[in-house]
Design an enzyme around this catalytic site. Structure first.
Site, short mmCIF file in Angstrom:
data_model
loop_
_atom_site.label_atom_id
_atom_site.label_comp_id
_atom_site.label_asym_id
_atom_site.label_seq_id
_atom_site.Cartn_x
_atom_site.Cartn_y
_atom_site.Cartn_z
N PRO A 62 0.82 -1.21 0.00
CA PRO A 62 0.00 0.00 0.00
C PRO A 62 0.86 1.26 0.00
CG PRO A 62 -0.89 -1.60 1.53
CD PRO A 62 0.42 -2.16 1.05
N ARG A 63 0.25 2.35 -0.45
CA ARG A 63 1.00 3.59 -0.72
C ARG A 63 1.73 4.14 0.49
NH1 ARG A 63 -3.53 6.49 -4.55
NH2 ARG A 63 -3.00 5.23 -6.37
N ASP A 64 1.09 4.05 1.67
CA ASP A 64 1.73 4.64 2.85
C ASP A 64 3.07 3.96 3.11
OD1 ASP A 64 0.06 2.41 3.36
OD2 ASP A 64 0.09 2.78 5.50
#
Ligand code: FAD
Length: 647
Positions: A322-324
């Site tokens: 995921p992006r985070d």
């Protein structure tokens, strides 16, 4: 009093991106007279910039996909802070919304056997993003606009007027949601950007679909429109915002040249095989796989590479976390001195595919880098770094109806609404969110207006006078010093200082002393913004527009900073250097932001205390049948012992 034009409609939709247009189509299809208002030209909303695709578990490329897997991925991506009912509705309804687009004329890329093609994206277990090259948002908006035109043609046949039941007011900015004496929505106050003329649109239902808040940050993928207007309009109307501490920093924005810093490099580049390397040439993401994801991601480059050809027998590469996670990893590499020459890292797709295929699959990226940075992505690596991209936080809504909690007649959908994505949104889940909840907002806004019949809320004339005076204030701003010697404050300077403060002090990695400083600076900027002045007159005057927008950016920035300081854990898009771990007790809580002054006024607010008060609220327990979709071993990572026993 300044002249104010008046019109009456049943439903007003503020915003003409994906959420707004889908809401408007639905309200009109329910037979209600619907007005759409947008700040820019019709068709120029943020949605049009969306590149990668729409997430929907159609199972066209891997038949293992279904709504339950999509629901699971979404909850994992949001670190279980999502409102589970929204995540459930979203996962169940997204495929129908994509199919519906096709029936309205959208043309998605196809698989070899003619189905809608779906591509990989971070956090999605299967290829799930329906796409049109890397220009999916353009097709989505084109299709929704076409549907609107076709409805207008039907109306013309029936009434002789194309705009009898569905009208778009473009280049018009809404500055206040109006309410009657009993607190029900009665319409909106707005101004035409070109002429500066004021207008009140009376309507019992208002749908906010105004998108995000990125323009409060210096480095952002967002365009000029994203000044948090809908978030602020909701607060000012008495609604509350949740999850505002969760701002998504997309891992890959352009870092060079300075004039284009922040412009998005779509996640499709990684979905289609792009790898991230540091200045030593190392594929560093393998060092950053967090424990909660260890079992799902490849541990070696060889396995990660095999996954592209054989996803059933290999685990996905960590570039697709995921992006985070990816944004934090890039940030750490740059801080450790292993960044690229211009302060990013390298993203390379050139070794994965032949040049012609890159141009076919990623035409916009090829064009963007060639034109803006003189980099040929078919032959060399791009330099990329995190950029403020999306806000997970937004209006506190009822999941099924998209009604804003506590304000009858107000609805919100799309990026301006909170809850759906929890602490971190998965790529592709926004376009599907717009369609699923845009439709629901339009439907329920129409039902609400229809049920009121003739007993519609009446617009309060005092509110119009106040809104008008508020909008005109920059033309008679006070001097910026006590002696009256210095001219009023310059709105552009205040905006720049705000962006710098948010970027430096409430950005990707947060610390309490810095957030204290941010709140202090926001207080000062708020005082100065009240003295922001402009010259000239109301005809197209961008300085005046910005002076008005400052109120909204300062409000949402304060929400972000206060909530971020309060949440003493790291989760999703919110990373605390001083509280690096995820705390299971915090998972149960939403931070709710409200205006300190419940009357909706701003002037009376104590500048020291700020304009926002925070409340901690328990999340509703996740329904047992949805919890059953997860292994107990996984739930232990997120839920408290109490919640696990209750299950
Ligand atoms: P927007 O499309 O942002 O529209 C907001 C509307 O509100 C505009 O019409 C604006 O004029 C209007 N408005 C705002 N304030 C006012 C006001 N005061 N008065 C009147 N009108 C107002 N998501 C995905 O799922 N997949 C992707 O591939 C993807 N790619 C992206 C690429 C980029 C470069 C960016 C920036 C975002 C991307 N996203 C993607 C995110 C997604 O595009 C947005 O979250 C989404 O489009 C927001 O849609 P919306 O309808 O909520 O608002």
């Amino acid at each position: 009093m300044t002249h104010v034009e008046r019109q009456q409609w049943d439903v007003v939709v503020v915003g003409a991106g994906g959420a707004g247009l889908r809401a408007a189509i639905e309200a009109r299809e329910q037979g209600l007279r619907t007005a759409v208002i947008c700040k820019s030209l019709f068709g120029k909303a943020h949605t049009v910039m969306a590149e990668g695709g729409i997430a929907a578990s159609m199972g066209n490329v891997n038949s293992g996909d279904n709504w339950q897997v999509h629901f699971r991925d979404t909850m994992r991506g949001g670190k279980f802070l999502n409102h589970w009912r929204m995540a459930e509705l979203h996962a169940k309804e997204a495929p129908d919304r994509v199919w519906e687009l096709e029936t309205w004329g959208a043309l998605f890329d196809r698989t070899k056997d003619g189905k809608i093609s779906q591509r990989n994206f971070g956090g999605h277990e299967y290829p799930r993003l329906a796409h049109v090259g890397d220009r999916t948002g353009l097709e989505l908006i084109r299709t929704l606009q076409q549907k609107i035109v076709s409805l207008q043609q039907e109306d013309f046949k029936e009434t002789g007027d194309y705009e009898a039941k569905l009208k778009v007011f473009q280049e018009v900015t809404v500055t206040r949601v109006l309410k009657d004496d009993s607190g029900k929505v009665s319409g909106v106050f707005c101004y035409e950007r070109e002429s500066g003329r004021f207008c009140v649109i009376e309507a019992p239902s208002v749908v906010l679909a105004t998108g995000g808040i990125g323009k409060s940050f210096k480095v952002t993928s967002n365009s000029w429109e994203y000044t948090g207007d809908g978030h602020a309009l909701a607060l000012l109307a008495g609604a509350s915002l949740i999850n505002m501490e969760f701002v998504q920093f997309h891992p890959t924005g352009m870092v060079w040249p300075p004039s284009v810093k922040g412009i998005l490099v779509t996640e499709s580049v990684r979905g289609d095989g792009g790898v991230l390397r540091n200045s030593e040439g190392k594929r560093f993401m393998f060092d950053y796989i967090p424990d909660v994801f260890k079992e799902k991601y490849a541990q070696t480059e060889e396995e990660g590479d095999r996954w592209y050809k054989d996803p059933d027998n290999n685990r996905r590469p960590p570039e697709l976390l995921p992006r985070d996670e990816v944004a934090r990893a890039i940030n750490s590499e740059v801080k450790a001195g292993r960044g690229s020459p211009h302060g990013g890292v390298f993203l390379d797709v050139s070794t994965r595919m032949p040049a012609e295929e890159i141009k076919r699959r990623l035409p916009s990226m090829h064009h963007q880098f060639k034109e803006l940075a003189d980099v040929d992505i078919t032959a060399e690596a791009m330099e990329v770094g995190p950029t403020c991209h999306y806000v997970m936080g937004g209006v506190d809504v009822e999941p099924d109806t998209a009604a804003a909690v506590g304000v009858p007649g107000l609805f919100a959908a799309g990026e301006v609404a909170g809850g759906m994505h929890g602490s971190n949104r998965l790529g592709g889940n926004s376009l599907s969110d717009l369609l699923v909840f845009g439709r629901r907002a339009g439907l329920h806004a129409a039902k609400y207006a229809a049920e009121l019949g003739d007993s519609r809320p009446v617009v309060n004339e005092d509110e119009i006078a106040t809104a008008s005076a508020e909008a005109l204030r920059p033309f008679s701003a006070e001097p910026s010093d006590e002696d009256g010697a210095r001219p009023p404050e310059n709105p552009y300077t205040i905006h720049q200082e705000l962006q710098q403060a948010m970027n430096d002090l409430v950005g990707i990695i947060r610390r309490e002393p810095e957030m204290n400083e941010a709140l202090q600076r926001l207080g000062e900027l708020r005082g100065r913004a009240r003295r922001a002045g402009v010259e000239g007159h109301r005809q197209f005057n961008p300085g005046w527009h910005l002076a008005i927008d400052l109120r909204n950016m300062l409000l949402v920035s304060e929400c972000v900073a206060r909530a971020a300081r309060e949440r003493t854990e790291s989760r999703g898009g919110h990373t605390r250097d001083d509280f690096p771990g995820m705390d299971r007790d915090w998972r149960k809580s939403n931070l709710v932001c409200r205006l300190s002054d419940p009357s909706g006024g701003l002037a009376a607010t104590d500048p020291e205390r700020g304009q926002i008060r925070l409340e901690k609220r328990e999340m509703p327990p996740i329904r047992p049948d949805l919890l059953d979709l997860f292994e107990k071993d996984e739930l232990v990572k997120y839920l408290t012992d109490e919640e696990l026993t209750a299950e």
